[in-house]
Design a protein around this motif. Structure first.
Motif, PDB file in Angstrom:
ATOM      1  N   ILE A 220     -53.519 -36.270  37.445  1.00 61.39           N
ATOM      2  CA  ILE A 220     -52.782 -36.012  36.204  1.00 61.39           C
ATOM      3  C   ILE A 220     -51.282 -36.009  36.466  1.00 61.39           C
ATOM      4  O   ILE A 220     -50.501 -36.593  35.700  1.00 61.39           O
ATOM      5  CB  ILE A 220     -53.241 -34.680  35.587  1.00 61.39           C
ATOM      6  CG1 ILE A 220     -54.732 -34.745  35.221  1.00 61.39           C
ATOM      7  CG2 ILE A 220     -52.409 -34.334  34.362  1.00 61.39           C
ATOM      8  CD1 ILE A 220     -55.301 -33.428  34.757  1.00 61.39           C
ATOM      9  N   GLN A 221     -50.877 -35.359  37.543  1.00 58.03           N
ATOM     10  CA  GLN A 221     -49.458 -35.336  37.887  1.00 58.03           C
ATOM     11  C   GLN A 221     -48.918 -36.751  38.107  1.00 58.03           C
ATOM     12  O   GLN A 221     -47.831 -37.094  37.639  1.00 58.03           O
ATOM     13  CB  GLN A 221     -49.244 -34.498  39.147  1.00 58.03           C
ATOM     14  CG  GLN A 221     -47.785 -34.385  39.576  1.00 58.03           C
ATOM     15  CD  GLN A 221     -47.639 -33.720  40.926  1.00 58.03           C
ATOM     16  OE1 GLN A 221     -48.605 -33.545  41.664  1.00 58.03           O
ATOM     17  NE2 GLN A 221     -46.417 -33.336  41.271  1.00 58.03           N
ATOM     18  N   PHE A 222     -49.679 -37.599  38.803  1.00 60.02           N
ATOM     19  CA  PHE A 222     -49.241 -38.966  39.065  1.00 60.02           C
ATOM     20  C   PHE A 222     -49.083 -39.762  37.762  1.00 60.02           C
ATOM     21  O   PHE A 222     -48.089 -40.471  37.572  1.00 60.02           O
ATOM     22  CB  PHE A 222     -50.251 -39.655  39.990  1.00 60.02           C
ATOM     23  CG  PHE A 222     -49.952 -41.106  40.236  1.00 60.02           C
ATOM     24  CD1 PHE A 222     -49.039 -41.484  41.208  1.00 60.02           C
ATOM     25  CD2 PHE A 222     -50.577 -42.093  39.492  1.00 60.02           C
ATOM     26  CE1 PHE A 222     -48.752 -42.822  41.432  1.00 60.02           C
ATOM     27  CE2 PHE A 222     -50.300 -43.435  39.705  1.00 60.02           C
ATOM     28  CZ  PHE A 222     -49.379 -43.797  40.679  1.00 60.02           C
ATOM     29  N   CYS A 223     -50.053 -39.648  36.866  1.00 57.47           N
ATOM     30  CA  CYS A 223     -49.999 -40.413  35.610  1.00 57.47           C
ATOM     31  C   CYS A 223     -48.815 -40.002  34.745  1.00 57.47           C
ATOM     32  O   CYS A 223     -48.098 -40.859  34.212  1.00 57.47           O
ATOM     33  CB  CYS A 223     -51.307 -40.248  34.845  1.00 57.47           C
ATOM     34  SG  CYS A 223     -52.755 -40.989  35.639  1.00 57.47           S
ATOM     35  N   ILE A 224     -48.596 -38.696  34.603  1.00 60.25           N
ATOM     36  CA  ILE A 224     -47.499 -38.228  33.753  1.00 60.25           C
ATOM     37  C   ILE A 224     -46.151 -38.601  34.361  1.00 60.25           C
ATOM     38  O   ILE A 224     -45.227 -39.039  33.656  1.00 60.25           O
ATOM     39  CB  ILE A 224     -47.596 -36.711  33.535  1.00 60.25           C
ATOM     40  CG1 ILE A 224     -48.942 -36.341  32.893  1.00 60.25           C
ATOM     41  CG2 ILE A 224     -46.460 -36.231  32.649  1.00 60.25           C
ATOM     42  CD1 ILE A 224     -49.173 -36.932  31.530  1.00 60.25           C
ATOM     43  N   LEU A 225     -46.018 -38.453  35.679  1.00 65.19           N
ATOM     44  CA  LEU A 225     -44.763 -38.835  36.322  1.00 65.19           C
ATOM     45  C   LEU A 225     -44.514 -40.334  36.204  1.00 65.19           C
ATOM     46  O   LEU A 225     -43.366 -40.766  36.015  1.00 65.19           O
ATOM     47  CB  LEU A 225     -44.786 -38.425  37.796  1.00 65.19           C
ATOM     48  CG  LEU A 225     -44.624 -36.935  38.098  1.00 65.19           C
ATOM     49  CD1 LEU A 225     -44.832 -36.660  39.578  1.00 65.19           C
ATOM     50  CD2 LEU A 225     -43.249 -36.430  37.666  1.00 65.19           C
ATOM     51  N   SER A 226     -45.563 -41.152  36.309  1.00 63.65           N
ATOM     52  CA  SER A 226     -45.407 -42.600  36.174  1.00 63.65           C
ATOM     53  C   SER A 226     -44.894 -42.974  34.789  1.00 63.65           C
ATOM     54  O   SER A 226     -44.110 -43.928  34.640  1.00 63.65           O
ATOM     55  CB  SER A 226     -46.738 -43.302  36.448  1.00 63.65           C
ATOM     56  OG  SER A 226     -47.140 -43.128  37.784  1.00 63.65           O
TER      57      SER A 226
END
Length: 497
Positions: A268-274
């Motif tokens: 989730i952190q990776f997707c939102i940061l992307s």
């Protein structure tokens, strides 16, 4: 030696109980190498109590077993105050000032597997290893240290504290060591309520699910429609896809109560940061067009367009990957700040690789948009000079159709930036506010509908709306046109004129 006996008998002796060091704020961290070499012996008591002392059972088997026993499981965790690689920093001259700092001391807390009896503890002598949860769960806490107190971590992750009269087991605590190597334990007086009420969580999660189809539609249109499938459209498509993926996993986790620690939180952190990194790349693409490509009349070939797109992909995926790696390295939870309130320093510390990077990205994007604005002002000045002087030889020539497309893209990006900044400010309000007001819930609802705002923004632009509507109304018409053309050719061959 480990322990002198397999059983530790705690006698009920009337003695003044040493209180904890102090009550303090919960924002603390720990680390230290400590062994559990201790010998527990029976204290000498006055003659009047010698008879009762002789009647004490010789081991724990003669005592009643406690109803609640520590049981090790896959979810058992030891609570560490500070992130991995950091120690507790306590200033001795000011005991109320506690915080985490980079440290080099190894963190090896005493962990035992034990069976609890009535005022008796039996050590099973089983080597136990527990994973760590990071952060102090307390608003206010009692402090213990290994110089004046005896405490151990049980096999289920709870904290066992021994005193002169009995023992206590604490579920809400954290451990860490300071720079001098002393181990500290902090047990909660009041615990932090980290989560919003379940009904509110489900409501915002459902709004995220509503945003997901809107984001997927934006992504599909910019990939499938040839007139929208340019460098800007491909970047916008992946940006929407990243936010849709993050919202989908985030909402499912909260609706079904799936544990968010570990891998799924980092996803989730990776997707939102992307999503935010892609927005920065799109802003840079507008800036590059208006200051370099258009004035210099540069037309990228298909190969160079894909190279440019590959560079944006590298930035948008490498940046989040680095931040997620740092989060994993520190042992912090990867779940973003949605549905959380930073009521303690440890909770706020858990967002060190999410909130500061996103705030920085939005600030840089804002500066990039300002730079693009001055670029448009510069070209508009050239156009006005061309109309007034009717002399094109002294002006910069460029593709005016391309200029109009870039200008409309910039309007969409600027409007989207305003929505993103407002949504992020609302997220900061909900995270750093300590109240539980209804307006905080409304702020979360606005953030949950961010995908709908993205769709509406790109439908506002007339050119995109015209392309999409033309595609919608003309579906299947190409086949009919092909049949008409074929019939006309046949008739022409049969009846030449």
């Amino acid at each position: 030696m480990r322990w002198s006996n397999l059983a530790i008998t705690i006698l009920l002796i009337v003695m003044p109980r040493s209180p904890p060091t102090r009550a303090q704020n919960m924002d603390i961290d720990y680390q230290k190498n400590i062994s559990i070499d201790a010998t527990f012996t029976t204290k000498q008591v006055p003659t009047s109590t010698s008879m009762s002392q002789k009647q004490q059972p010789v081991d724990c088997s003669q005592r009643e077993k406690s109803r609640i026993q520590p049981i090790s499981s896959s979810t058992s965790r030891l609570r560490k105050c500070c992130p991995l690689g950091e120690n507790l920093d306590i200033y001795r001259e000011n005991q109320s000032d506690s915080m985490c700092d980079n440290g080099i001391l190894n963190f090896e807390p005493p962990i035992i597997s034990a069976v609890l009896f009535d005022n008796c503890i039996e050590d099973l002598e089983i080597n136990t290893v527990l994973k760590y949860d990071i952060g102090n769960p307390c608003n206010f806490s009692l402090q213990y240290d290994d110089e004046g107190d005896v405490f151990f971590v049980l096999q289920d992750g709870s904290l066992l504290i021994l005193d002169n009269e009995s023992y206590t087991v604490e579920q809400n605590y954290c451990l860490d060591v300071d720079k001098s190597g002393h181990l500290f334990a902090f047990t909660c007086i009041t615990q932090v309520e980290e989560h919003i009420a379940f009904a509110k969580v489900v409501t915002v999660a459902v709004l995220m699910l509503i945003s997901m189809p809107a984001l997927l539609l934006v992504s599909y249109l910019h990939i499938s429609l040839r007139l929208l499938r340019n460098l800007h459209g491909l970047s916008l498509s992946l940006m929407s896809l990243c936010l849709a993926s993050g919202y989908f996993v985030h909402s499912v986790v909260h609706i079904y109560g799936i544990p968010s620690m570990g891998f799924i939180g980092y996803v989730i952190q990776f997707c939102i940061l992307s999503y935010f990194f892609w927005y920065l790349c799109i802003c840079c693409n507008v800036l590059l067009n208006i200051w370099y490509k258009l004035p210099c009349c540069i037309q990228l070939s298909k190969t160079w367009t894909m190279v440019n797109f590959g560079c944006y992909c590298f930035v948008s995926f490498t940046g989040p990957s680095v931040l997620v790696f740092l989060t994993v390295q520190k042992g912090l939870p990867g779940m973003p700040s949605y549905f959380l309130q930073g009521l303690s320093e440890s909770i706020r510390e858990s967002q060190r690789y999410f909130i500061p990077p996103v705030s920085t990205i939005l600030f840089i994007s804002f500066l990039v948009n300002i730079g693009a604005f001055f670029g448009f002002q510069r070209i508009d000045g050239y156009l006005r000079a061309e109309k007034e002087d009717n002399a094109t030889s002294n002006t910069v020539m460029f593709d005016q159709q391309k200029y109009e497309e870039v200008k409309k893209d910039a309007k969409c990006i600027s409007l989207l930036g305003i929505i993103m900044i407002i949504s992020w400010l609302l997220e900061m309000v909900t995270f750093y506010s300590s109240s539980d007001s209804i307006y905080l819930f409304l702020c979360d609802m606005v953030n949950g509908l961010q995908g709908v705002w993205v769709l509406l923004i790109f439908l506002v632009v007339r050119r995109r709306r015209t392309i999409i509507l033309r595609w919608w109304y003309d579906r299947g018409s190409h086949t009919i046109h092909a049949v008409d053309t074929e019939l006309q050719v046949v008739n022409k061959n049969i009846n030449p004129t």
